[in-house]
Scaffold this active site. Sequence first.
Site, mmCIF file in Angstrom:
data_model
loop_
_atom_site.group_PDB
_atom_site.id
_atom_site.type_symbol
_atom_site.label_atom_id
_atom_site.label_comp_id
_atom_site.label_asym_id
_atom_site.label_seq_id
_atom_site.Cartn_x
_atom_site.Cartn_y
_atom_site.Cartn_z
ATOM 1 N N GLU A 150 -5.858 -7.931 25.229
ATOM 2 C CA GLU A 150 -4.446 -7.585 25.390
ATOM 3 C C GLU A 150 -4.247 -6.266 26.133
ATOM 4 O O GLU A 150 -3.372 -6.158 26.992
ATOM 5 C CB GLU A 150 -3.784 -7.499 24.005
ATOM 6 C CG GLU A 150 -2.302 -7.198 24.036
ATOM 7 C CD GLU A 150 -1.684 -7.204 22.646
ATOM 8 O OE1 GLU A 150 -0.452 -7.022 22.551
ATOM 9 O OE2 GLU A 150 -2.430 -7.381 21.654
ATOM 10 N N HIS A 169 -1.241 10.991 -1.116
ATOM 11 C CA HIS A 169 -0.858 10.039 -2.152
ATOM 12 C C HIS A 169 -0.269 10.780 -3.349
ATOM 13 O O HIS A 169 -0.474 11.987 -3.513
ATOM 14 C CB HIS A 169 -2.074 9.241 -2.620
ATOM 15 C CG HIS A 169 -2.666 8.379 -1.555
ATOM 16 N ND1 HIS A 169 -3.899 7.770 -1.675
ATOM 17 C CD2 HIS A 169 -2.204 8.019 -0.328
ATOM 18 C CE1 HIS A 169 -4.159 7.081 -0.583
ATOM 19 N NE2 HIS A 169 -3.139 7.221 0.254
ATOM 20 N N ASP A 188 0.841 -1.194 0.000
ATOM 21 C CA ASP A 188 0.000 0.000 0.000
ATOM 22 C C ASP A 188 0.877 1.247 0.000
ATOM 23 O O ASP A 188 1.680 1.458 0.895
ATOM 24 C CB ASP A 188 -0.905 0.005 1.238
ATOM 25 C CG ASP A 188 -2.101 0.929 1.079
ATOM 26 O OD1 ASP A 188 -1.895 2.084 0.686
ATOM 27 O OD2 ASP A 188 -3.231 0.495 1.354
ATOM 28 N N THR A 214 -7.943 -2.035 1.660
ATOM 29 C CA THR A 214 -7.449 -3.082 0.751
ATOM 30 C C THR A 214 -8.127 -4.429 0.983
ATOM 31 O O THR A 214 -8.729 -4.980 0.054
ATOM 32 C CB THR A 214 -5.925 -3.213 0.867
ATOM 33 O OG1 THR A 214 -5.322 -2.006 0.417
ATOM 34 C CG2 THR A 214 -5.409 -4.383 0.045
ATOM 35 N N ASP A 224 -1.156 0.029 -4.796
ATOM 36 C CA ASP A 224 -2.425 0.647 -5.152
ATOM 37 C C ASP A 224 -2.228 2.060 -5.669
ATOM 38 O O ASP A 224 -2.939 2.532 -6.549
ATOM 39 C CB ASP A 224 -3.394 0.631 -3.961
ATOM 40 C CG ASP A 224 -2.749 1.070 -2.654
ATOM 41 O OD1 ASP A 224 -1.538 1.364 -2.641
ATOM 42 O OD2 ASP A 224 -3.459 1.103 -1.635
ATOM 43 N N HIS A 225 -1.210 2.750 -5.127
ATOM 44 C CA HIS A 225 -0.925 4.129 -5.503
ATOM 45 C C HIS A 225 0.462 4.474 -4.993
ATOM 46 O O HIS A 225 1.102 3.684 -4.288
ATOM 47 C CB HIS A 225 -1.963 5.080 -4.886
ATOM 48 C CG HIS A 225 -2.081 4.924 -3.406
ATOM 49 N ND1 HIS A 225 -1.118 5.396 -2.519
ATOM 50 C CD2 HIS A 225 -3.028 4.310 -2.632
ATOM 51 C CE1 HIS A 225 -1.478 5.086 -1.288
ATOM 52 N NE2 HIS A 225 -2.626 4.419 -1.314
ATOM 53 N N SER A 269 -7.060 4.293 -1.502
ATOM 54 C CA SER A 269 -6.815 2.847 -1.447
ATOM 55 C C SER A 269 -8.083 2.007 -1.625
ATOM 56 O O SER A 269 -7.979 0.804 -1.871
ATOM 57 C CB SER A 269 -6.151 2.475 -0.115
ATOM 58 O OG SER A 269 -4.888 3.061 0.000
ATOM 59 N N GLU A 286 -1.188 -7.948 2.128
ATOM 60 C CA GLU A 286 -1.003 -6.501 2.071
ATOM 61 C C GLU A 286 0.058 -6.031 3.065
ATOM 62 O O GLU A 286 -0.052 -6.280 4.267
ATOM 63 C CB GLU A 286 -2.308 -5.764 2.388
ATOM 64 C CG GLU A 286 -2.148 -4.248 2.271
ATOM 65 C CD GLU A 286 -3.263 -3.455 2.924
ATOM 66 O OE1 GLU A 286 -3.411 -2.266 2.581
ATOM 67 O OE2 GLU A 286 -3.980 -4.001 3.780
#
EC number: 3.1.3.1
Length: 524
Positions: free
Chosen positions: A235, A454, A60, A173, A378-379, A110, A332
């Site tokens: 957690e 982006h 990504d 994604t 993706d970009h 995305s 991803e």
Amino acid sequence: MISPFLVLAIGTCLTNSLVPEKEKDPKYWRDQAQETLKYALELQKLNTNVAKNVIMFLGDGMGVSTVTATRILKGQLHHNPGEETRLEMDKFPFVALSKTYNTNAQVPDSAGTATAYLCGVKANEGTVGVSAATERSRCNTTQGNEVTSILRWAKDAGKSVGIVTTTRVNHATPSAAYAHSADRDWYSDNEMPPEALSQGCKDIAYQLVHNIRDIDVIMGGGRKYMYPKNKTDVEYEIDEKARGTRLDGLDLVNIWKSFKPRHKHSHFIWNRTELLTLDPHNVDYLLGLFEPGDMQYELNRNNVTDPSLSEMVVVAIQILRKNPKGFFLLVEGGRIDHGHHEGKAKQALHEAVEMDRAIGQAGSMTSLEDTLTVVTADHSHVFTFGGYTPRGNSIFGLAPMLSDTDKKPFTAILYGNGPGYKVVGGERENVSMVDYAHNNYQAQSAVPLRHETHGGEDVAVFSKGPMAHLLHGVHEQNYIPHVMAYAACIGANLDHCAHASSAGSLAAGPLLLPLALFPLSILF
């Protein structure tokens, strides 16, 4: 004017920079070129086998400048100059370029891009698993405009399927693989507007569990979106931000378990120890949610509780490859993008190095004869590095000169915009006064923004295995899943598969479109 002493120092630095002894001999370069030529000539023998398995690695935000910087970092981590290093993806025989624009955006996001490279249809910014007829955040434009993904086509063909990500499993994604949403940010119903809920739209976490109930492997972050609001996290017990978010009171993990046949072995895990102690032979379905939100950056990762991307990929393949019909796996490296958005180049590039490590692991576990592997982004991002740096200069280091305008040093890595824009005393910050090698150092940017943006340029597509040569030029991004489906004989484009030889080769034929690509309203 730059000091003549500085000019002399720069020249000396470049002259004396590390030049490996073998590279001084012309024979080294000529022999290397001849070996490369010999390999290229071998590629004339095309691999036309049927792809039993398809693995897609999505970095990504991994634009070309990020790939190059990652290559240098990988080499420098091994105490080499770095520029001559080969990434695992560099070894792939075929490279193409992908045009990343969304139907309504020159510079994409995305979600729209994920719809393109997974569903084969370009879409609007911010939407997943729907055509461009769906407008962002408008629930009532969704119905009838759903498009399905290659993950669905593979599952319908009897293959095992998996999703592995370093982001939330319901992030942009991965969600395009199984969801149909007018808004990528509808992680749970808590993030949805009342109007969308009243119109019957479902959040992405809900769709993960309900839309394709037999996804074999799901691993990443996003735990809190699966549980009722305010449920304490397993957690982070005292962290309120880690608590469950769901308004409908559903426990989607228990619902996921209830959907699995009793005779199958289903496992929900939340830490690295549980993952690495699994016996893949006794796992049919795996849901691993290792963080309430996105997983930690690789540089910050807790080695006890959080697995690395490569560790998740290894276990995923061990489980998926048991199916004699093969598998489709989406992987991803999602936090490359996050590092860039925060202006933290060191975090972004270490994420990319880890993804390259995962690519190598996958390659060692599969065969070129029956596994098509595609690596792409993706970009891009407005990330760059330059400044006439000498050979072997630390990728996170300074350029070997001062600015001839403000007389201050600058790092080789810079951003076009983002949070690294800083003015001190009315002037650009002097980076020699800060720790620019820190993991969280925010590289300087030309324009101040809270989050870097982006980039709009084409991104690379690397491919190897059956029919990889079909990714060969400059393509629209939505072409990619058509190639993967064609190679694997999945979806509705099966006419060319009927003529496959006994060796498993595909005869050349028309590239037909999978029936599953089209909106349900057209099909029925």
